[in-house]
Design a protein around this motif. Structure first.
Motif, PDB file in Angstrom:
ATOM      1  N   CYS A  17       0.839  -1.181   0.000  1.00  0.00           N
ATOM      2  CA  CYS A  17       0.000   0.000   0.000  1.00  0.00           C
ATOM      3  C   CYS A  17       0.875   1.232   0.000  1.00  0.00           C
ATOM      4  N   SER A  18       0.351   2.298  -0.559  1.00  0.00           N
ATOM      5  CA  SER A  18       1.134   3.520  -0.625  1.00  0.00           C
ATOM      6  C   SER A  18       1.123   4.221   0.709  1.00  0.00           C
ATOM      7  N   SER A  19       2.019   5.159   0.863  1.00  0.00           N
ATOM      8  CA  SER A  19       2.098   5.903   2.108  1.00  0.00           C
ATOM      9  C   SER A  19       1.495   7.280   1.961  1.00  0.00           C
ATOM     10  N   SER A  20       0.660   7.463   0.940  1.00  0.00           N
ATOM     11  CA  SER A  20       0.094   8.776   0.675  1.00  0.00           C
ATOM     12  C   SER A  20      -1.060   9.050   1.617  1.00  0.00           C
ATOM     13  N   GLU A  21      -0.773   9.627   2.781  1.00  0.00           N
ATOM     14  CA  GLU A  21      -1.773   9.935   3.769  1.00  0.00           C
ATOM     15  C   GLU A  21      -2.077  11.418   3.762  1.00  0.00           C
ATOM     16  N   SER A  22      -3.286  11.747   4.105  1.00  0.00           N
ATOM     17  CA  SER A  22      -3.677  13.135   4.278  1.00  0.00           C
ATOM     18  C   SER A  22      -3.712  13.456   5.756  1.00  0.00           C
ATOM     19  N   SER A  23      -3.337  14.661   6.108  1.00  0.00           N
ATOM     20  CA  SER A  23      -3.352  15.050   7.506  1.00  0.00           C
ATOM     21  C   SER A  23      -4.694  15.608   7.934  1.00  0.00           C
ATOM     22  N   SER A  24      -5.618  15.717   6.992  1.00  0.00           N
ATOM     23  CA  SER A  24      -6.925  16.276   7.313  1.00  0.00           C
ATOM     24  C   SER A  24      -7.840  15.207   7.892  1.00  0.00           C
ATOM     25  N   THR A  25      -8.811  15.638   8.652  1.00  0.00           N
ATOM     26  CA  THR A  25      -9.773  14.720   9.240  1.00  0.00           C
ATOM     27  C   THR A  25     -10.766  14.244   8.192  1.00  0.00           C
ATOM     28  N   GLU A  26     -11.086  12.944   8.237  1.00  0.00           N
ATOM     29  CA  GLU A  26     -12.078  12.381   7.299  1.00  0.00           C
ATOM     30  C   GLU A  26     -13.421  13.049   7.534  1.00  0.00           C
ATOM     31  N   THR A  27     -14.071  13.450   6.484  1.00  0.00           N
ATOM     32  CA  THR A  27     -15.384  14.071   6.598  1.00  0.00           C
ATOM     33  C   THR A  27     -16.333  13.383   5.642  1.00  0.00           C
ATOM     34  N   PRO A  28     -17.635  13.502   5.869  1.00  0.00           N
ATOM     35  CA  PRO A  28     -18.603  12.866   4.966  1.00  0.00           C
ATOM     36  C   PRO A  28     -18.490  13.347   3.527  1.00  0.00           C
ATOM     37  N   THR A  29     -17.920  14.550   3.323  1.00  0.00           N
ATOM     38  CA  THR A  29     -17.847  15.102   1.969  1.00  0.00           C
ATOM     39  C   THR A  29     -16.538  14.740   1.266  1.00  0.00           C
ATOM     40  N   GLU A  30     -15.635  14.077   1.943  1.00  0.00           N
ATOM     41  CA  GLU A  30     -14.377  13.698   1.307  1.00  0.00           C
ATOM     42  C   GLU A  30     -14.654  12.719   0.165  1.00  0.00           C
ATOM     43  N   THR A  31     -13.959  12.879  -0.928  1.00  0.00           N
ATOM     44  CA  THR A  31     -14.153  12.031  -2.097  1.00  0.00           C
ATOM     45  C   THR A  31     -13.805  10.584  -1.767  1.00  0.00           C
ATOM     46  N   MET A  32     -14.670   9.667  -2.197  1.00  0.00           N
ATOM     47  CA  MET A  32     -14.380   8.262  -1.978  1.00  0.00           C
ATOM     48  C   MET A  32     -13.272   7.821  -2.912  1.00  0.00           C
TER      49      MET A  32
END
Length: 355
Positions: A17-32
């Protein structure tokens, strides 16, 4: 189910798996997110970035290992939050889905219907001819494909796994009795007859390959059991989280998806089209005609729908949390057909991550 026949599989595997993480909090509007077909890359997201409780992770992992788990994978909005392997299992290992694979048959049935090959409201004998059971003809002709999807064919469920005509005996009129029964596998014969292809060939082309799963059906007596790696099971769960749509491609139409993941008949409120449903007012269990009150998994989210297989093979899909949870392994405790006490305790541990 008869003992699963172990098989050495040589498959194209989706690993790493890639290590491409986002530092933002998951939200209902985040793109799937959807992992690419044929790619070994899968985006991840950390527990910390979700503002979950990191201290709850180790108790969950300890419990999974204690309960003979081989793999555990948790997605939020398609991104891997946890991916863990135990007891010699790895990301490249394949394992059987057992009855969790019933949902693959249900989904493929829906695809065949939307392509015009069959209609689930038609009687099974329209596709398999009469005599596919030993029931009186008038009673056999009451049984529709939808009855097989809903587990209310009325055929005797106490005669074992054999689905030859002699063993498919009349007990009640179709639609009047719910019973967990391997006769559902006749839907695979219906698909083959309706499409003019083998079930596995149609499944591979219309479902497996379109979402990048690996795996194959291994014969096991009168049934075939699906084997794959853990990420392939997660890909299927992700498809269902997105209501049958993979990125911009509608693999399964949403109307059928909605029917499949809601109560399919009046007897067992907690059963759809080969999917188990949480949060309902009552439920029935395999090999029982007794009605239990309340939700199947009290600790689990009420909107959760589930593919459940023998010895605790699990796909949990939770739309309200944009979450898919996978568990593969040996039986957590005693051998079981679908549900066990393990489910509720596991969900208590998962809840501790984000509550």
């Amino acid at each position: 189910m008869k003992p699963i026949l172990l098989a050495a599989l040589s498959l194209t595997l989706f690993v790493n798996c890639s290590s491409s993480e986002s530092s933002s909090t998951e939200t209902p509007t985040e793109t799937m997110y959807f992992p690419s077909i044929g790619s070994t890359t899968w985006e991840t997201k950390s527990i910390e970035s979700l503002q979950w409780n990191p201290s709850a992770q180790q108790p969950l992992l300890d419990y999974l290992e204690l309960k003979h788990t081989k793999s555990f994978l948790l997605l939020v909005n398609g991104r891997i939050v946890m991916e863990n392997y135990f007891n010699g299992h790895t990301s490249t290992s394949n394992w059987y889905w057992a009855s969790a694979g019933k949902t693959l048959t249900a989904t493929t049935t829906g695809i065949a219907q939307q392509e015009g090959f069959l209609n689930i409201d038609n009687k099974v004998s329209d596709y398999l001819n009469t005599g596919w059971t030993s029931a009186p003809l008038a009673k056999e002709n009451l049984i529709t494909c939808k009855n097989l999807l809903s587990m209310n064919s009325g055929l005797n469920d106490a005669l074992g796994d054999d689905v030859s005509p002699a063993n498919l005996q009349y007990t009640a009129d179709a639609g009047t009795r719910w019973a967990y029964h391997n006769v559902y596998v006749k839907l695979q014969d219906v698909i083959a007859a309706a499409t003019g292809q083998s079930f596995s060939a149609y499944f591979n082309t219309k479902l497996r390959d379109k979402i990048g799963m690996n795996g194959l059906w291994i014969p096991n007596g009168d049934l075939s059991v699906y084997w794959s790696d853990t990420r392939s099971m997660a890909r299927f769960g992700l498809l269902m989280l997105n209501k049958g749509k993979w990125q911009n491609s509608q693999i399964l139409n949403e109307n059928y998806f909605t029917e499949a993941t809601n109560t399919s008949q009046a007897i067992n409120q907690s059963y759809g089209y080969l999917w188990w449903l949480n949060g309902k007012s009552s439920y029935h269990l395999p090999q029982s005609q007794f009605q239990f009150n309340g939700s199947i998994i009290p600790a689990g989210p009420n909107d959760m729908f589930m593919a459940l297989g023998k010895n605790d093979q699990k796909i949990y899909v939770i739309p309200s949390k944009k979450m898919v949870v996978i568990r593969m392994g040996d039986a957590a405790d005693a051998s079981n057909l679908a549900l066990s006490d393990f489910d509720d305790v596991l969900w208590q541990k998962i809840n501790a991550l984000y509550q």
